[in-house]
Design a protein around this motif. Structure first.
Motif, short mmCIF file in Angstrom:
data_model
loop_
_atom_site.label_atom_id
_atom_site.label_comp_id
_atom_site.label_asym_id
_atom_site.label_seq_id
_atom_site.Cartn_x
_atom_site.Cartn_y
_atom_site.Cartn_z
N THR A 1 -35.66 23.98 15.00
CA THR A 1 -36.59 23.57 13.96
C THR A 1 -36.49 22.07 13.71
O THR A 1 -37.50 21.37 13.57
N LEU A 2 -35.27 21.56 13.65
CA LEU A 2 -35.06 20.15 13.35
C LEU A 2 -35.54 19.25 14.49
O LEU A 2 -35.63 18.03 14.31
N VAL A 3 -35.83 19.84 15.64
CA VAL A 3 -36.39 19.08 16.76
C VAL A 3 -37.89 19.30 16.87
O VAL A 3 -38.69 18.38 16.75
N LEU A 4 -38.29 20.55 17.08
CA LEU A 4 -39.69 20.83 17.39
C LEU A 4 -40.62 20.53 16.23
O LEU A 4 -41.73 20.00 16.43
N GLN A 5 -40.20 20.87 15.00
CA GLN A 5 -41.08 20.59 13.87
C GLN A 5 -41.18 19.09 13.58
O GLN A 5 -42.20 18.61 13.11
N ARG A 6 -40.13 18.35 13.89
CA ARG A 6 -40.21 16.89 13.75
C ARG A 6 -41.16 16.31 14.80
O ARG A 6 -41.95 15.40 14.49
N ILE A 7 -41.12 16.84 16.01
CA ILE A 7 -42.08 16.41 17.03
C ILE A 7 -43.50 16.72 16.58
O ILE A 7 -44.45 15.99 16.91
N ASP A 8 -43.63 17.77 15.77
CA ASP A 8 -44.94 18.19 15.27
C ASP A 8 -45.37 17.41 14.03
O ASP A 8 -46.35 17.76 13.37
N GLY A 9 -44.59 16.39 13.67
CA GLY A 9 -44.99 15.51 12.60
C GLY A 9 -44.44 15.82 11.22
O GLY A 9 -44.89 15.24 10.24
N VAL A 10 -43.46 16.72 11.14
CA VAL A 10 -42.90 17.11 9.85
C VAL A 10 -41.69 16.23 9.53
O VAL A 10 -40.83 16.02 10.39
N ARG A 11 -41.62 15.76 8.30
CA ARG A 11 -40.51 14.90 7.89
C ARG A 11 -39.20 15.70 7.80
O ARG A 11 -39.19 16.87 7.42
N LEU A 12 -38.11 15.02 8.15
CA LEU A 12 -36.80 15.67 8.12
C LEU A 12 -36.45 16.14 6.71
O LEU A 12 -35.89 17.23 6.55
#
Length: 212
Positions: free
Chosen positions: A98-109
């Motif tokens: 999640t901490l990788v793919l969702q960040r690639i998808d534009g979601v802030r950490l």
């Protein structure tokens, strides 16, 4: 006549899928006498199936929220009960993904940290690494990308950077991280390395138990 080097490269490109590896790790641990439960995220539950079926439709914060909801349900319905019954739980993708793919998808950490604030941290995070050129070859050997998150060398390079940052995030929270390079290794070699890491972790916890 085809070059044998190309044939060897093709065989390497097709191997080392995560699902294959986790099944082999489960087999090795059971052979050592451990109770093992293998699972995956998104889960096979109703929320997980919704996330899987809409992964190419939902984006950003909507998908990240759905994945987090599935994780909480997964913990309540499957992960914690299995763990509490004495099983080693092996999960193909979990919070680090999640901490990788969702960040690639534009979601802030900071959003990902907040929405996953009450999930259980893993006892051991295993990060499978691969040389970018080999990753691209494996995607091609599978007939192309199976996800919008894996679209070529640029996305692979971005994923590698995010996983390194995630490894630091986990280490800062006292989660042991085992990196395994799969570039030239067979699935069984990778699984053996992971099994050895899990056994070592279990031995350490028996000697020095600590709350997570």
């Amino acid at each position: 006549m085809p070059d044998d080097r190309d044939a060897r490269q093709h065989r390497r490109a097709r191997r080392c899928g995560q699902t294959t590896v986790i099944d082999l790790v489960g087999h090795h641990l059971r052979a050592l006498g451990h109770l093992v439960h293998t699972t995956t995220e998104p889960s096979r539950g109703p929320i997980g199936q919704l996330a899987r079926s809409h992964a190419d439709v939902l984006h950003g914060y909507a998908l990240a929220s759905l994945v987090a909801a599935d994780r909480y349900h997964h913990l309540d319905a499957e992960l914690r009960p299995r763990r509490d019954s004495g099983h080693i739980v092996l999960c193909d993708r979990y919070l680090p993904s999640t901490l990788v793919l969702q960040r690639i998808d534009g979601v802030r950490l900071d959003f990902l940290e907040a929405v996953n604030a009450h999930v259980d941290l893993p006892d051991l995070a295993v990060l499978l690494t691969v040389a970018p050129r080999v990753a691209a070859t494996r995607v091609h050997a599978r007939g192309g990308a199976h996800s919008r998150f894996h679209q070529g060398p640029s996305s692979t390079a971005q994923e590698i950077v995010c996983y390194e940052q995630t490894a630091t995030w986990l280490t800062d929270r006292r989660v042991p991280v085992l990196r395994v390079d799969t570039t030239t290794s067979s699935p069984n070699e990778v699984a053996t390395t992971i099994t050895e890491g899990i056994v070592a972790m279990l031995s350490t916890e028996r000697v020095n138990p600590h709350p997570r």
